[in-house]
Design a protein around this motif. Sequence first.
Motif, PDB file in Angstrom:
ATOM      1  N   LEU A 241     -22.841  55.431 -36.526  1.00 10.25           N
ATOM      2  CA  LEU A 241     -24.170  55.016 -36.944  1.00 10.25           C
ATOM      3  C   LEU A 241     -24.225  54.873 -38.460  1.00 10.25           C
ATOM      4  O   LEU A 241     -23.609  55.639 -39.196  1.00 10.25           O
ATOM      5  CB  LEU A 241     -25.221  56.042 -36.508  1.00 10.25           C
ATOM      6  N   ALA A 242     -24.992  53.868 -38.903  1.00 11.12           N
ATOM      7  CA  ALA A 242     -25.282  53.732 -40.327  1.00 11.12           C
ATOM      8  C   ALA A 242     -26.521  54.576 -40.610  1.00 11.12           C
ATOM      9  O   ALA A 242     -27.572  54.351 -40.008  1.00 11.12           O
ATOM     10  CB  ALA A 242     -25.529  52.266 -40.679  1.00 11.12           C
ATOM     11  N   MET A 243     -26.378  55.575 -41.488  1.00 12.61           N
ATOM     12  CA  MET A 243     -27.462  56.509 -41.750  1.00 12.61           C
ATOM     13  C   MET A 243     -28.076  56.254 -43.119  1.00 12.61           C
ATOM     14  O   MET A 243     -27.387  55.918 -44.074  1.00 12.61           O
ATOM     15  CB  MET A 243     -26.944  57.947 -41.716  1.00 12.61           C
ATOM     16  N   GLU A 244     -29.374  56.430 -43.213  1.00 13.83           N
ATOM     17  CA  GLU A 244     -30.032  56.414 -44.513  1.00 13.83           C
ATOM     18  C   GLU A 244     -31.218  57.372 -44.464  1.00 13.83           C
ATOM     19  O   GLU A 244     -31.860  57.551 -43.427  1.00 13.83           O
ATOM     20  CB  GLU A 244     -30.489  55.008 -44.885  1.00 13.83           C
ATOM     21  N   LEU A 245     -31.489  58.003 -45.587  1.00 18.29           N
ATOM     22  CA  LEU A 245     -32.563  58.990 -45.622  1.00 18.29           C
ATOM     23  C   LEU A 245     -33.950  58.358 -45.612  1.00 18.29           C
ATOM     24  O   LEU A 245     -34.920  59.008 -45.248  1.00 18.29           O
ATOM     25  CB  LEU A 245     -32.412  59.860 -46.875  1.00 18.29           C
ATOM     26  N   GLY A 246     -34.052  57.080 -46.002  1.00 16.96           N
ATOM     27  CA  GLY A 246     -35.366  56.441 -46.036  1.00 16.96           C
ATOM     28  C   GLY A 246     -36.238  57.096 -47.102  1.00 16.96           C
ATOM     29  O   GLY A 246     -35.749  57.535 -48.153  1.00 16.96           O
ATOM     30  N   PRO A 247     -37.567  57.204 -46.858  1.00 13.95           N
ATOM     31  CA  PRO A 247     -38.469  57.773 -47.865  1.00 13.95           C
ATOM     32  C   PRO A 247     -38.116  59.197 -48.280  1.00 13.95           C
ATOM     33  O   PRO A 247     -38.480  59.638 -49.370  1.00 13.95           O
ATOM     34  CB  PRO A 247     -39.836  57.729 -47.161  1.00 13.95           C
ATOM     35  N   ILE A 248     -37.404  59.940 -47.411  1.00 10.02           N
ATOM     36  CA  ILE A 248     -37.029  61.319 -47.750  1.00 10.02           C
ATOM     37  C   ILE A 248     -36.251  61.365 -49.058  1.00 10.02           C
ATOM     38  O   ILE A 248     -36.339  62.323 -49.828  1.00 10.02           O
ATOM     39  CB  ILE A 248     -36.205  61.942 -46.604  1.00 10.02           C
ATOM     40  N   ALA A 249     -35.501  60.299 -49.346  1.00  7.25           N
ATOM     41  CA  ALA A 249     -34.681  60.267 -50.561  1.00  7.25           C
ATOM     42  C   ALA A 249     -35.522  60.281 -51.829  1.00  7.25           C
ATOM     43  O   ALA A 249     -35.006  60.577 -52.913  1.00  7.25           O
ATOM     44  CB  ALA A 249     -33.777  59.033 -50.544  1.00  7.25           C
TER      45      ALA A 249
END
Length: 356
Positions: free
Chosen positions: A271-279
């Motif tokens: 899976l390609a993961m990203e933190l989104g707004p959490i970052a």
Amino acid sequence: MPWKNGETKLKDEKKNSIMLEQVHNTDVVVIGAGPVGLFAVFEAGMLKMRCHVVDTLDMVGGQCAALYPEKPIYDIPGYPSIDAQELVAKLKEQASPFAPVYHLGQRVEKVVGNVSKGFTVTTSQEAEITCKAIIIAAGCGAFGPNRPPLANIEEYEGKSVFYMVARREDYRDKTVVIAGGGDSAVDWAVSLANVAKKIYVVHRRAKFRCAPESAAKLEALAKGGNAELVIPYQLSGLNGKNGIINSVIVETLDGEKRELQADILLPFFGLAMELGPIATWDLALNTNHIAVDSTTLATSIAGIFAIGDIAAYNGKLKLILCGFSEAALACHAIYPLVHLDEVLHFEYSTTKGIKN
């Protein structure tokens, strides 16, 4: 005219009612409705703390529900084997006596406040939830499949190319090409072998990155003729029309090509993961994970905790059962933030029971 004033008043009342429905107050906001997030609701409930749960998916269960609902899980205590969706259903049932409120199909866009005054969590659907603590149980944040670099693959996605298996029965009597060398590729090859007409497993090397027992099962299937290992090859192209493939082209590093007649391609490259707004929340990060205190799961911001795969600390094991333990630790650390000046007298669940 009089009726216009009445209509305007009615519209204002309706608007105010909708706004009120979008404003909530609770003890803990859990971000992520996967297995670990659901267990956090139970642990919080056992400590008399109310929860609202926010998840970007329109269903509870996280990756278990979205990516492999029928995949068996073997490391849940007390269950030699349990399908992911069944585990999710049991966890939701376990949390239900504590009446959690689910905000599904939306994500947390903004968090303001602090541990002394409380937090306000705002979602993408403009729901506002005030709370005393936050638990981030969002797996590894927003996720999507790593797509193989094949020309025109988008034309086949959702028709004959899939990145998850929703129902094993959909693959009955089909010729399936599975690409990848990790747990998902091997586990699904083993699981689908008794329903599919033929299984090809394409991998660029002979060694698989999976549990030894799973690798042994795959080798046994290959020896018995129920699966064919296409090694060392990698995906090279697709043939078909109108979104339906009829063959998959594979190629060695030396350029040797082979054409596999197939009905379905399942590429499992993670899976390609990203933190989104959490970052953007100014949390201390460890690459794409949130750094926490391993004893409390507290993040660098007081009142915000992280559990499950998104949490990082020395000795971390990415296992669901470890996430369950982290949920319990975090909820016990949150207790004094919710129940001010109250001493927690620890009791086992067998002693205190569950009060509906």
